[in-house]
Motif scaffolding. Structure first.
Motif, PDB file in Angstrom:
ATOM      1  N   LEU A  76       5.673  -4.905   5.288  1.00 40.10           N
ATOM      2  CA  LEU A  76       4.025  -4.587   5.317  1.00 40.10           C
ATOM      3  C   LEU A  76       3.333  -5.900   5.628  1.00 40.10           C
ATOM      4  O   LEU A  76       3.941  -6.931   5.040  1.00 40.10           O
ATOM      5  CB  LEU A  76       3.897  -4.196   3.799  1.00 40.10           C
ATOM      6  CG  LEU A  76       2.377  -4.300   3.489  1.00 40.10           C
ATOM      7  CD1 LEU A  76       1.785  -2.919   4.450  1.00 40.10           C
ATOM      8  CD2 LEU A  76       2.092  -3.556   1.972  1.00 40.10           C
TER       9      LEU A  76
ATOM     10  N   PHE B  74       2.453  -1.842   8.644  1.00 38.82           N
ATOM     11  CA  PHE B  74       3.695  -2.516   8.563  1.00 38.82           C
ATOM     12  C   PHE B  74       4.131  -2.791  10.004  1.00 38.82           C
ATOM     13  O   PHE B  74       3.755  -2.222  11.019  1.00 38.82           O
ATOM     14  CB  PHE B  74       4.743  -1.186   8.276  1.00 38.82           C
ATOM     15  CG  PHE B  74       4.577  -0.844   6.965  1.00 38.82           C
ATOM     16  CD1 PHE B  74       5.542  -1.450   5.950  1.00 38.82           C
ATOM     17  CD2 PHE B  74       3.523   0.018   6.461  1.00 38.82           C
ATOM     18  CE1 PHE B  74       5.232  -1.016   4.684  1.00 38.82           C
ATOM     19  CE2 PHE B  74       3.609   0.468   5.186  1.00 38.82           C
ATOM     20  CZ  PHE B  74       4.358   0.108   3.993  1.00 38.82           C
TER      21      PHE B  74
ATOM     22  N   PHE C 215      -2.055   1.006   5.479  1.00 36.26           N
ATOM     23  CA  PHE C 215      -1.075  -0.179   5.323  1.00 36.26           C
ATOM     24  C   PHE C 215      -0.693  -0.184   6.687  1.00 36.26           C
ATOM     25  O   PHE C 215      -0.187   0.524   7.315  1.00 36.26           O
ATOM     26  CB  PHE C 215       0.061   0.221   4.191  1.00 36.26           C
ATOM     27  CG  PHE C 215      -0.379   0.072   3.017  1.00 36.26           C
ATOM     28  CD1 PHE C 215      -1.679   0.176   2.468  1.00 36.26           C
ATOM     29  CD2 PHE C 215       0.680   0.142   2.055  1.00 36.26           C
ATOM     30  CE1 PHE C 215      -1.922   0.153   1.173  1.00 36.26           C
ATOM     31  CE2 PHE C 215       0.408  -0.324   0.541  1.00 36.26           C
ATOM     32  CZ  PHE C 215      -0.906  -0.095   0.113  1.00 36.26           C
TER      33      PHE C 215
END
Length: 335
Positions: A291, A282, A280
């Motif tokens: 995000l 961010f 992920f």
């Protein structure tokens, strides 16, 4: 009538904003470009829980072998720091490493000390007394910042490099708790960002931001991406009371500029497998953490479990805990 028109206008604006907020996060699948398992005829990679990059060198912290390997950018062995053992030059349970002032600092969880090596591989000195061990650490303003597991004190600490008897704990255990973390909130990685600290929780989907006085300034909670994983873990735990459904959501994290990358555990419902292959991404600004995209590491195998990673210039370098290989991926450019 004017009030009614104004109300409709507000509802329209709110509806547009809400629609924008539901824009799906881009998901990108990338293919492995290179696989490396050995660095010369006698040195192979072992279980690696921390990968760091500094000035042309890659540092692999190997827990099972009790050492840190230094590689160049073409994955050739340059130096070995430490070996398994209890001696002053040996490591019992190395967890992470950092280059600081042209020396390599290694957090040895077994001895609960920081062991300092010169970059030629020789030992310089060691310091610390019962330094808690968990994951990564960093040094700023003559203090070492790290995290720990137990709940007897707050989860984050700063350790003075000028006064070894000075250790300050901060942060809070009263964070958002998921149904499957068994009330064991702990921080996996923490990083300096400008005049703040970014802390990534391991066994709950939480990112926190602190100032250096220890005050929390922001908390991000993102459980909606783990619905299938949580459901699977609860079912697994109920069917096997001796086995907990999961040990955590986050495997590793890396901060590069204003981009925070987090390697996560997930559940692949199409293959009915728990995997660790998604990163992920961010983006951090002065006002919030958002995000921006999800990157999936694809190595052509169903059974995928990446244990650590780092960003190497425009590459992602990840350790595959199934094959015991380093996998290199091209880091996708952001739009």
């Amino acid at each position: 009538m004017k009030k009614l028109s104004y109300l409709f206008l507000l509802l329209f604006v709110f509806g547009c904003q809400n629609k924008d907020s539901e824009t799906p996060v881009p998901e990108i699948s990338i293919e492995v470009q290179k696989k490396v398992s050995e660095f010369n005829d006698s040195t192979f990679v072992g279980i690696t829980e921390d990968i760091q990059y500094s000035k042309g060198s890659i540092f692999l912290t190997e827990i099972e072998n009790g050492r840190v390997l230094e590689l160049n950018e073409t994955y050739e062995l340059k130096q070995i720091f430490g070996r398994k053992g209890d001696g002053p030059t040996e490591l019992q349970d190395p967890r992470a490493s950092q280059v600081h002032n042209n020396q390599l600092l290694i957090l040895d969880g077994g001895h609960q000390k920081i062991k300092v090596f010169n970059l030629d591989g020789t030992i310089s000195h060691q310091f610390g007394r019962d330094i808690p061990s968990n994951g990564g650490f960093f040094i700023k303003n003559n203090k070492l910042y790290g995290s720990k597991y137990d709940k007897s004190t707050p989860p984050l600490f700063s350790y003075s490099l000028t006064d070894e008897n000075s250790i300050h704990y901060f942060g809070s255990h009263n964070r958002r708790l998921t149904e499957i973390n068994h009330d064991r909130p702990r921080v996996c990685r923490l990083f300096p960002y400008k005049n703040e600290i970014i802390a990534v929780s391991e066994n709950e989907p939480v990112i926190e931001r602190f100032d250096f006085a220890g005050n929390k300034t922001e908390e991000i909670y993102y459980p909606e991406y783990f619905e299938e994983f949580i459901e699977h873990s609860i079912k697994r735990e109920k069917s096997s009371p001796q086995m907990r459904g999961t040990t955590g959501f986050v495997i590793d994290a890396s901060l590069h500029g204003s981009e925070l990358y987090i390697l996560l555990v997930g559940f692949d419902s199409t293959k009915n497998k728990v995997t660790s292959r998604q990163i992920f991404n961010f983006t951090i600004s002065d006002s919030k953490i958002e995000l921006s995209r999800i990157i999936e590491l694809n190595n052509g195998k169903n059974d995928t479990w990446y244990m650590s990673f780092t960003i190497l210039r425009n590459k992602i370098l990840a350790f595959d805990g199934v094959t015991y290989e380093l996998h290199e991926f091209d880091l996708p450019k952001k739009d």
